[in-house]
Design a protein around this motif. Structure first.
Motif, short mmCIF file in Angstrom:
data_model
loop_
_atom_site.label_atom_id
_atom_site.label_comp_id
_atom_site.label_asym_id
_atom_site.label_seq_id
_atom_site.Cartn_x
_atom_site.Cartn_y
_atom_site.Cartn_z
N GLY A 143 0.81 -1.15 -0.01
CA GLY A 143 -0.10 -0.04 0.10
C GLY A 143 0.98 1.18 -0.01
N GLU A 144 0.26 2.26 -0.74
CA GLU A 144 1.06 3.74 -0.59
C GLU A 144 0.56 4.26 0.35
OE1 GLU A 144 1.36 5.62 -4.42
OE2 GLU A 144 1.55 3.66 -5.64
N ILE A 145 1.59 4.98 1.29
CA ILE A 145 1.13 5.81 2.40
C ILE A 145 1.44 7.29 1.81
CG2 ILE A 145 1.65 6.41 5.00
CD1 ILE A 145 0.59 3.58 4.08
N LYS A 146 2.46 7.40 0.99
CA LYS A 146 2.60 8.91 0.64
C LYS A 146 3.64 8.67 -0.79
CE LYS A 146 4.73 13.42 1.58
NZ LYS A 146 5.50 14.10 2.67
N ASN A 147 2.93 9.46 -1.73
CA ASN A 147 3.75 9.48 -2.99
C ASN A 147 3.53 11.09 -3.46
OD1 ASN A 147 4.35 9.25 -5.63
ND2 ASN A 147 3.12 7.57 -5.87
N SER A 148 4.61 11.70 -3.35
CA SER A 148 4.39 12.98 -3.51
C SER A 148 5.54 13.51 -4.58
CB SER A 148 4.61 13.90 -2.20
OG SER A 148 4.85 15.20 -2.58
#
Length: 158
Positions: A143-148
């Motif tokens: 799962g992606e928690i943060k992708n900035s």
């Protein structure tokens, strides 16, 4: 290279949030006239601070549901073998990012594919065909928690 000031930093922030902003819209947000904003953006592009403008695609909505990180250790660390490896990796569309790292491994790859069977095929057919790979270690994203893509910059010191 030109020292970034507060206005440059704000321009970069706005464009990172929305690269489709027109110069006129940027000028309005910055409370400046069109010409100085236009000139600043062109300078930021010319100096390579703004590298390019892109559309960010939701990988899952286009069928690329599996993201993996693959650590690579090379067998040999000669210049020619390293260059051959890098050239091969650059040509692989499944590899979204590649980093030369320190530690137990030499490279870290970010790989995006449709599913586990496509990853296995990539690993066996493409990576497995490279002579200089000593070992690999794969990690799968659950799962992606943060992708900035937003690179925050501090305000310039006065």
């Amino acid at each position: 290279m030109h020292q970034l000031d507060q206005t440059d930093t704000k321009i970069l922030h706005f464009l990172q949030e929305d690269a489709t902003l027109k110069t006129r819209e940027l000028a309005e947000r910055l409370h400046l006239s069109y010409t100085p904003v236009y000139e600043r953006v062109r300078r930021l592009e010319k100096e390579g601070i703004i590298k390019r403008y892109v559309a960010l695609v939701d990988r899952e909505k286009v069928g690329r549901k599996l993201m993996a990180f693959c650590n690579i250790a090379l067998k040999e660390h000669s210049k020619s073998m390293g260059e051959t490896f890098v050239k091969a990796i650059i040509a692989m569309p499944e590899v979204m990012e590649c980093f030369n790292i320190s530690g137990d491994y030499d490279f870290l790859l970010k790989i995006v594919v449709e599913d586990m069977s496509q990853y296995q095929e990539f690993l066996m057919q493409k990576l497995g065909s490279l002579d200089n790979i000593g070992s690999t270690h794969s990690l799968f994203v659950m799962g992606e928690i943060k992708n900035s893509t937003l690179l925050e910059m501090s305000e310039p010191q006065k």
